[in-house]
Motif scaffolding. Structure first.
Motif, short mmCIF file in Angstrom:
data_model
loop_
_atom_site.label_atom_id
_atom_site.label_comp_id
_atom_site.label_asym_id
_atom_site.label_seq_id
_atom_site.Cartn_x
_atom_site.Cartn_y
_atom_site.Cartn_z
N ARG A 104 0.68 -0.82 0.03
CA ARG A 104 -0.30 -0.39 -0.08
C ARG A 104 1.16 1.35 0.18
N GLY A 105 2.05 0.96 0.68
CA GLY A 105 2.66 2.14 0.53
C GLY A 105 3.09 2.98 -0.76
N ARG A 106 4.23 4.06 -1.03
CA ARG A 106 4.84 4.23 -2.34
C ARG A 106 6.69 3.89 -2.60
N ARG A 107 6.45 3.36 -3.32
CA ARG A 107 7.81 2.95 -3.43
C ARG A 107 8.63 3.71 -4.23
N SER A 108 10.21 3.31 -4.17
CA SER A 108 11.33 3.96 -4.95
C SER A 108 11.93 3.52 -5.70
N ARG A 109 12.59 4.68 -6.19
CA ARG A 109 13.39 4.41 -7.41
C ARG A 109 14.32 2.83 -7.25
N GLU A 110 14.99 2.97 -6.07
CA GLU A 110 15.75 1.97 -5.45
C GLU A 110 14.60 0.56 -5.59
N ASP A 111 13.74 0.80 -4.88
CA ASP A 111 12.75 -0.83 -4.89
C ASP A 111 12.29 -1.59 -6.41
N TYR A 112 12.43 -0.13 -7.35
CA TYR A 112 12.82 -0.96 -8.88
C TYR A 112 13.80 -1.33 -8.99
N GLU A 113 14.79 -1.24 -9.08
CA GLU A 113 15.86 -1.21 -9.70
C GLU A 113 16.37 -3.47 -8.75
N LYS A 114 15.70 -2.66 -7.39
CA LYS A 114 16.40 -3.93 -7.08
C LYS A 114 15.00 -5.31 -7.10
N GLY A 115 14.22 -5.33 -7.34
CA GLY A 115 12.67 -5.69 -8.01
C GLY A 115 11.80 -5.71 -7.01
N SER A 133 7.98 8.16 -14.41
CA SER A 133 8.79 9.33 -13.98
C SER A 133 9.22 8.84 -12.77
N ARG A 134 7.91 7.35 -11.96
CA ARG A 134 8.40 6.63 -10.78
C ARG A 134 9.74 6.22 -10.48
#
Length: 94
Positions: free
Chosen positions: A5-16, A89-90
């Motif tokens: 439910r929380g917002r994800r950061s750019r690092e979260d997407y890079e990690k998978g 952009s996220r």
């Protein structure tokens, strides 16, 4: 990593993102799939331009039903393009 439910950061997407389990990844399995956001953005932009120009031309020729259909598809392409650019952009890869 935040919960779903929380917002994800750019690092979260890079990690998978969580919940991706490929038991065959190390044994010759397919590589993890990646989203083709850039390709989707280009196709949406192309569809937007083609449909908008087609709608104007159909309107000038007098084929109003075709102009309305192409205008609706152009609006859908515009919304899709906006959503894809928002996702990029996220920081989502692709």
């Amino acid at each position: 990593m935040p919960d779903d439910r929380g917002r994800r950061s750019r690092e979260d997407y890079e990690k998978g993102l969580p919940d991706y389990h490929d038991l065959t990844a190390g044994l010759g399995g397919a590589a993890p799939a990646r989203s083709a956001l850039t390709l989707r953005a280009l196709l949406a932009a192309f569809g937007l331009v083609v449909c908008a120009v087609g709608a104007v031309l159909a309107w000038r020729v007098g084929v109003l039903w075709l102009a309305v259909v192409l205008a609706v598809v152009a609006v859908i392409a515009l919304v899709d393009l906006g959503w894809v650019l928002y996702r990029k952009s996220r920081g989502e890869p692709g």
